[in-house]
Enzyme design. Structure first.
Site, PDB file in Angstrom:
ATOM      1  N   ARG A   1       0.846  -1.196   0.000  1.00  0.00           N
ATOM      2  CA  ARG A   1       0.000   0.000   0.000  1.00  0.00           C
ATOM      3  C   ARG A   1       0.883   1.248   0.000  1.00  0.00           C
ATOM      4  O   ARG A   1       1.505   1.569   1.011  1.00  0.00           O
ATOM      5  CB  ARG A   1      -0.931   0.023   1.213  1.00  0.00           C
ATOM      6  CG  ARG A   1      -1.801   1.287   1.237  1.00  0.00           C
ATOM      7  CD  ARG A   1      -3.032   1.168   2.119  1.00  0.00           C
ATOM      8  NE  ARG A   1      -2.755   1.091   3.534  1.00  0.00           N
ATOM      9  CZ  ARG A   1      -3.701   1.163   4.488  1.00  0.00           C
ATOM     10  NH1 ARG A   1      -4.976   1.302   4.132  1.00  0.00           N
ATOM     11  NH2 ARG A   1      -3.375   1.059   5.763  1.00  0.00           N
TER      12      ARG A   1
ATOM     13  N   ASP B   1      -3.973   2.896  14.219  1.00  0.00           N
ATOM     14  CA  ASP B   1      -3.152   3.508  13.188  1.00  0.00           C
ATOM     15  C   ASP B   1      -3.667   4.915  12.939  1.00  0.00           C
ATOM     16  O   ASP B   1      -4.491   5.424  13.697  1.00  0.00           O
ATOM     17  CB  ASP B   1      -3.108   2.651  11.917  1.00  0.00           C
ATOM     18  CG  ASP B   1      -4.457   2.573  11.198  1.00  0.00           C
ATOM     19  OD1 ASP B   1      -5.424   3.244  11.626  1.00  0.00           O
ATOM     20  OD2 ASP B   1      -4.536   1.844  10.195  1.00  0.00           O
TER      21      ASP B   1
END
Length: 519
Positions: A151, A431
């Site tokens: 990603r 996160d």
């Protein structure tokens, strides 16, 4: 440049990145400007809707290109940052896919980014090893590791350490360009291919840009068009109205869509920041079986399966609780319930944040998905409207929820400033997306003076909560850690974001120049 960087930052690799930047940077800037214009319209009362100009794409029958065999079955995927030990553990976890993350689970220090690229180079070549400095324990790849996805950063993020024509480059093009240049042919030689997860897109035009980047990159390296496969994260509110269009734009390169649930909640708040009717309850009450989240899940599955694409479920952020068996079992049961909901809805796979949850998620999908996927589950019963995708779930706003947002937000920002983007807090793996929810909720509640435990939230009360929760954080982490850390700076950032007159788009943009110096 540090020892080992020269293997990643080769003249040829940087020249490739510079080509991508020269060709595509202006389009990146134009699409980001388009986002800002669209947000202005949302701020004055316009609501997201399905696009009339792409109605034909939604109406016609078509499918994406066939998937490679190794992507038929993606029932459990694990995600994590690109540090060396995590890459090995993720690939060895027993999951079908490991997504190496340069985005929300990564603090974008220069060392994290370059070392991350080196770690992935070694992983693709099956030579990656690691020895823990404290214990001497050795880590190496198993014979059949998970399939690697990468990603890159979203279009909005820059990389200050690399410049083309005197300007910082888009982080997405650097992350993609370095990985693809070094590893595409090597992955193919090992019987795989370059696979990606694409984050934070708000328009099918942004998906079109990625597709054009893919076509150019494959042509430059002499790799057949369609070799790259990419899964789009549907994690912004506008993207939920353009799922067909995302698949269409990437149809030669599509590996489906994913329910990026945490960023999606954040985006729902952000895009409707000025809308008093969109004020959410506590984060813990905004669950996938309610309101706009339930609608978006159903629409994503139906859309993907109609187009022959995988519909991937969302993240289980729980982490095992080693010293409390009873609490651990409660956490695992929440994971089982969540994964059971996903597999019964028709998802083809799901995400976990910790290797200890791979077996739990796999057990649920094995029991209810005997085949490699559920593409045959067409969900013709689903008819999702604009109002469904905008429906606010019922719930309450509590002092406990407010305080939890403060503690999570401050502690995550403090860790991120120090170079750590994946932080275990209160038995959840946090996160950037969950930290964004925390500060976004506080901003929304303050801005609209929402009722919290029956009393409108104002700045005086918020300031008192922050003072008290900073004291609690100091006790929880210990005074020595608290004094040595950057908690006061993290508090200031969190408070500034929460009380700003205008909603700041990303905390990572505001905080980027404050990252730990590493050069």
């Amino acid at each position: 440049m540090r020892p080992g960087y020269d293997a990643v930052l080769t003249p040829a690799a940087l020249a490739f990145v510079a080509e991508l930047v020269a060709i595509f940077r202006d389009r990146v800037a134009a699409l980001l400007a388009r986002r800002r214009v669209r947000q202005t319209r949302f701020d004055i009362g316009e609501l997201p809707d399905f696009l009339p100009e792409t109605a034909e794409v939604r109406a016609r029958e078509w499918t994406v290109a066939p998937q490679p065999k190794e992507l038929f079955d993606r029932r459990v995927e694990i995600t994590g940052p690109t540090d060396r030990k995590m890459v090995i553990n993720g690939l060895n976890s027993g999951a079908r896919v490991f997504m190496a993350d340069f985005e929300d689970a990564n603090s974008p220090t220069w060392d994290n980014l370059v070392q991350g690229q080196k770690n992935l180079m070694d992983a693709v070549r099956r030579t990656i090893e690691y020895t823990a400095l404290d214990s001497g324990k050795k880590y190496a790849l198993q014979r059949e590791p998970a399939v690697l996805f990468v990603r890159p950063r979203g279009w909005h993020l820059i990389e200050r350490h690399v410049q083309v024509d005197g300007q910082p480059v888009p982080g997405a093009l650097l992350d993609f360009g370095l990985f693809f240049f070094h590893n595409a042919r090597e992955a193919i030689a090992h019987g795989s291919a370059p696979y990606f997860y694409l984050p934070k897109m708000e328009s099918h035009l942004e998906a079109r840009l990625w597709n054009d980047v893919f076509v150019y990159a494959q042509g430059k390296l002499g790799i057949p068009v369609g070799t790259i496969k990419a899964t789009c994260l549907i994690e912004t509110l506008p993207a939920a109205f353009e799922m067909d269009e995302f698949l269409w734009e990437l149809r030669d390169h599509s590996a489906g869509l994913n329910c990026g649930r945490w960023d999606y909640i954040f985006s729902f708040i952000k895009k409707r920041a000025a809308d008093r009717d969109a004020v959410l309850p506590d984060r813990s009450q905004v669950t996938m079986d309610k309101g706009f989240l339930a609608a978006y899940v159903a629409l994503l599955i139906k859309t993907c399966h109609r187009r022959g694409a995988h519909a991937m479920g969302g993240m289980a952020a729980q982490i095992p609780i080693k010293n409390d068996p009873a609490a651990n079992e409660i956490a695992l049961e929440r994971v089982r319930t969540d994964k059971l909901r996903e597999v019964k809805a028709g998802h083809d796979g799901t995400w976990v944040a910790h290797p200890g949850l791979v077996a739990v998620a796999r057990e649920i999908f094995d029991a209810h998905m005997p085949g490699p996927n559920q593409l045959s589950v067409k969900r013709d019963d689903v008819a999702v409207t604009r109002d469904d995708l905008l429906r606010v779930p019922e719930g309450t706003r509590t002092d406990a929820g407010l305080r939890h947002n403060v503690r999570v937000g401050v502690q995550y920002i403090e860790a991120w400033l120090g170079g750590n983007g994946c932080v275990p807090l209160y038995h959840l793996m946090e996160d950037a997306a969950t930290a964004e929810i925390s500060r976004a909720q506080v901003w929304q509640w303050l801005h609209h003076q929402a009722s919290v435990d029956g009393v409108p939230l104002d700045r005086e009360r918020f300031a008192e909560v922050v003072r008290e929760e900073m004291q609690r954080i100091a006790v929880e982490v210990g005074q020595s850690r608290f004094q040595a850390g950057r908690f006061d700076q993290a508090r200031d950032i969190f408070v500034s974001l929460s009380t700003a007159p205008k909603f700041e788009e990303f905390l990572t943009l505001v905080s980027y120049d404050l990252l730990v110096p590493d050069y």
